[in-house]
Design a protein around this motif. Structure first.
Motif, PDB file in Angstrom:
ATOM      1  N   ASP A 110       0.804  -1.220   0.000  1.00  0.00           N
ATOM      2  CA  ASP A 110       0.000   0.000   0.000  1.00  0.00           C
ATOM      3  C   ASP A 110       0.839   1.273   0.000  1.00  0.00           C
ATOM      4  OD1 ASP A 110       0.922   0.097   2.602  1.00  0.00           O
ATOM      5  OD2 ASP A 110      -1.032  -0.273   3.530  1.00  0.00           O
ATOM      6  N   GLU A 138      -7.355  -6.156 -10.076  1.00  0.00           N
ATOM      7  CA  GLU A 138      -8.168  -6.315 -11.287  1.00  0.00           C
ATOM      8  C   GLU A 138      -7.319  -6.310 -12.561  1.00  0.00           C
ATOM      9  OE1 GLU A 138      -7.109  -2.204 -11.422  1.00  0.00           O
ATOM     10  OE2 GLU A 138      -7.760  -3.462  -9.747  1.00  0.00           O
ATOM     11  N   SER A 145      -4.821  -1.372  -3.412  1.00  0.00           N
ATOM     12  CA  SER A 145      -5.887  -1.813  -2.516  1.00  0.00           C
ATOM     13  C   SER A 145      -6.686  -2.899  -3.211  1.00  0.00           C
ATOM     14  CB  SER A 145      -6.803  -0.639  -2.162  1.00  0.00           C
ATOM     15  OG  SER A 145      -7.493  -0.191  -3.321  1.00  0.00           O
ATOM     16  N   ALA A 146      -7.682  -3.428  -2.520  1.00  0.00           N
ATOM     17  CA  ALA A 146      -8.502  -4.486  -3.110  1.00  0.00           C
ATOM     18  C   ALA A 146      -9.187  -4.018  -4.383  1.00  0.00           C
ATOM     19  CB  ALA A 146      -9.543  -4.959  -2.093  1.00  0.00           C
ATOM     20  N   GLY A 147      -9.474  -2.724  -4.480  1.00  0.00           N
ATOM     21  CA  GLY A 147     -10.142  -2.197  -5.663  1.00  0.00           C
ATOM     22  C   GLY A 147      -9.229  -1.513  -6.644  1.00  0.00           C
ATOM     23  N   ASP A 148      -7.939  -1.529  -6.399  1.00  0.00           N
ATOM     24  CA  ASP A 148      -6.986  -0.827  -7.264  1.00  0.00           C
ATOM     25  C   ASP A 148      -5.702  -1.644  -7.350  1.00  0.00           C
ATOM     26  OD1 ASP A 148      -5.337   0.896  -8.638  1.00  0.00           O
ATOM     27  OD2 ASP A 148      -5.643   2.611  -7.312  1.00  0.00           O
TER      28      ASP A 148
END
Length: 243
Positions: free
Chosen positions: A194, A206, A200-203
């Motif tokens: 981080d 994916e 993060s889980a959303g960045d």
């Protein structure tokens, strides 16, 4: 013993503050630990410190790092008559030696208990049963994608925990690698700290569909200071729980 210290490195700020909090008169905007840094003045970032203000604080010593701080800023401080100690940290043994050099050698402090705890924590890792070896790449920035390459402290810590950085042999320490090449590297997982980029889980995950992603604390992966005592457990748990 020096009484007025300016730290230009967040991990060294934490190391000094936990060992002798009253010494710090100046710290960077990125110094976040411990939460209470007392009366220490904020003197800018690691890459753009306010040289004039630092000199006005009349420090006995400025502590810096050859990677985190810019040579022209350190030269400007020396030109103002300020003593600057520059650390170099490429692996765990060197980090421990440099902490001794700063805290005991330069600042004249008693060796802090947390440093002995950190050494003991990593000795336990070395004595433990061999762990499953995993391959990974470790982005530290996005747009463009940059990853850990050769001779990095964070890569050394991961290696001690059984996570092999596939770019450890790269000619550069922080190479830019196209995302398509990263996705096709055939690794077991991607390790996403981080900081310096706030993955993060959303960045981040994916970008690598189908690949396990270990979201880790940048402080435990890249800082050399009191966090080293917790780092083996924190990092190992992040790798175990990678989804």
């Amino acid at each position: 013993m020096r009484r007025r210290v300016v730290s230009l490195v967040p991990s060294l700020t934490e190391a000094v503050a936990e060992s002798a909090p009253g010494l710090l008169v100046g710290v960077t905007d990125w110094c976040t630990h411990p939460g209470d840094l007392g009366a220490a003045e904020r003197i800018g970032g690691t890459k753009n410190p306010d040289v004039r203000r630092i000199a006005e604080l009349r420090p006995d010593l400025v502590i810096a790092n050859e990677e985190e701080n810019r040579a022209p800023d350190l030269a400007a401080l020396r030109a103002e008559g300020v003593e600057v100690l520059v650390t170099e940290v490429r692996d765990l043994p060197q980090a421990l030696r440099e902490l001794d050099r700063v805290l005991v050698g330069a600042l004249g402090l008693a060796r802090p208990a947390w440093l002995a705890d950190a050494e003991a924590a990593w000795r336990r890792v070395a004595r433990a049963e061999p762990v499953e070896q995993l391959t990974a790449f470790v982005p530290v920035w996005r747009r463009p994608w940059m990853v850990l390459g050769r001779d990095t402290f964070a890569g050394d810590l991961l290696g001690r925990l059984g996570v092999r950085n596939v770019y450890a042999g790269h000619a550069e320490r922080y190479p830019r690698i196209p995302v398509e090449e990263l996705a096709a590297a055939g690794c077991d997982l991607v390790v996403l700290p981080d900081e310096p980029y706030a993955f993060s889980a959303g960045d981040g995950p994916e970008a690598f569909p189908g690949l396990r992603a270990a979201l880790v604390s940048g402080r435990h992966l890249t800082w050399y200071g009191p966090s080293l005592a917790e780092a083996p457990g924190v990092l190992a748990e992040a790798v175990r729980s990678a989804g």
